[in-house]
Design a protein around this motif. Sequence first.
Motif, mmCIF file in Angstrom:
data_model
loop_
_atom_site.group_PDB
_atom_site.id
_atom_site.type_symbol
_atom_site.label_atom_id
_atom_site.label_comp_id
_atom_site.label_asym_id
_atom_site.label_seq_id
_atom_site.Cartn_x
_atom_site.Cartn_y
_atom_site.Cartn_z
ATOM 1 N N THR A 5 -2.694 -8.567 -5.899
ATOM 2 C CA THR A 5 -3.024 -8.365 -4.493
ATOM 3 C C THR A 5 -2.072 -7.332 -3.920
ATOM 4 O OG1 THR A 5 -3.799 -10.632 -4.285
ATOM 5 C CG2 THR A 5 -3.279 -9.480 -2.246
ATOM 6 N N ILE A 6 -2.641 -6.302 -3.328
ATOM 7 C CA ILE A 6 -1.877 -5.242 -2.669
ATOM 8 C C ILE A 6 -1.984 -5.477 -1.163
ATOM 9 C CG2 ILE A 6 -1.647 -2.756 -2.334
ATOM 10 C CD1 ILE A 6 -1.072 -3.711 -5.215
ATOM 11 N N THR A 7 -0.836 -5.555 -0.497
ATOM 12 C CA THR A 7 -0.828 -5.817 0.940
ATOM 13 C C THR A 7 -0.242 -4.638 1.704
ATOM 14 O OG1 THR A 7 1.332 -6.895 0.781
ATOM 15 C CG2 THR A 7 -0.612 -8.294 0.559
ATOM 16 N N LEU A 8 -0.450 -4.664 2.989
ATOM 17 C CA LEU A 8 0.111 -3.611 3.862
ATOM 18 C C LEU A 8 1.592 -3.769 4.006
ATOM 19 C CD1 LEU A 8 -2.600 -3.496 6.657
ATOM 20 C CD2 LEU A 8 -2.224 -1.858 4.830
ATOM 21 N N TYR A 48 -1.619 2.284 -5.274
ATOM 22 C CA TYR A 48 -2.813 1.766 -4.604
ATOM 23 C C TYR A 48 -2.748 2.195 -3.149
ATOM 24 C CZ TYR A 48 -3.669 -1.127 -8.704
ATOM 25 O OH TYR A 48 -3.924 -1.556 -9.978
ATOM 26 N N ASN A 49 -3.796 2.844 -2.659
ATOM 27 C CA ASN A 49 -3.819 3.361 -1.296
ATOM 28 C C ASN A 49 -4.573 2.471 -0.327
ATOM 29 O OD1 ASN A 49 -2.307 5.772 -1.758
ATOM 30 N ND2 ASN A 49 -4.061 6.526 -2.913
ATOM 31 N N VAL A 50 -5.202 1.409 -0.828
ATOM 32 C CA VAL A 50 -5.988 0.502 0.006
ATOM 33 C C VAL A 50 -5.573 -0.929 -0.314
ATOM 34 C CG1 VAL A 50 -8.307 -0.293 0.575
ATOM 35 C CG2 VAL A 50 -7.928 2.117 0.046
ATOM 36 N N ALA A 51 -5.299 -1.713 0.733
ATOM 37 C CA ALA A 51 -4.962 -3.123 0.522
ATOM 38 C C ALA A 51 -6.171 -3.851 -0.054
ATOM 39 C CB ALA A 51 -4.540 -3.768 1.843
ATOM 40 N N VAL A 80 0.849 -1.180 0.000
ATOM 41 C CA VAL A 80 0.000 0.000 0.000
ATOM 42 C C VAL A 80 0.889 1.235 0.000
ATOM 43 C CG1 VAL A 80 -1.670 1.318 1.350
ATOM 44 C CG2 VAL A 80 -1.918 -1.135 1.160
ATOM 45 N N GLY A 81 0.551 2.181 -0.858
ATOM 46 C CA GLY A 81 1.279 3.439 -0.901
ATOM 47 C C GLY A 81 2.532 3.428 -1.743
ATOM 48 N N GLU A 82 2.916 2.265 -2.284
ATOM 49 C CA GLU A 82 4.099 2.198 -3.142
ATOM 50 C C GLU A 82 3.678 2.247 -4.607
ATOM 51 O OE1 GLU A 82 6.795 -0.953 -2.227
ATOM 52 O OE2 GLU A 82 6.596 -0.644 -0.079
ATOM 53 N N ASP A 133 -9.019 -0.163 -9.250
ATOM 54 C CA ASP A 133 -9.522 0.546 -8.076
ATOM 55 C C ASP A 133 -10.263 1.787 -8.547
ATOM 56 O OD1 ASP A 133 -7.268 1.955 -8.886
ATOM 57 O OD2 ASP A 133 -6.602 2.399 -6.871
#
Length: 77
Positions: A74-77, A43-46, A1-3, A23
């Motif tokens: 899949t985007i993870t924290l 992506y700002n949300v997992a 997230v955030g990258e 998204d």
Amino acid sequence: VGETVTFTDCSTDVTRRILKTGDSASGIPIVVDFESGTAQHVYNVAGTYTVNLEALNCKKDNNCKSDKTSQIITITL
């Protein structure tokens, strides 16, 4: 997230590419139209997202041929 996530399209003989990142902001899908073959998105949300790519080859008479593909990421924290 955030990258920053970089997408690369290796299609050849393409006049236009449309990337849908999967998204949305305020319910509106985010679409990136990129000419270079690479695009970046944050992506700002997992979560799990379906990314769609459409590669088009358009001739002067506006006769376009397209090819589409999708990938689940899949985007993870």
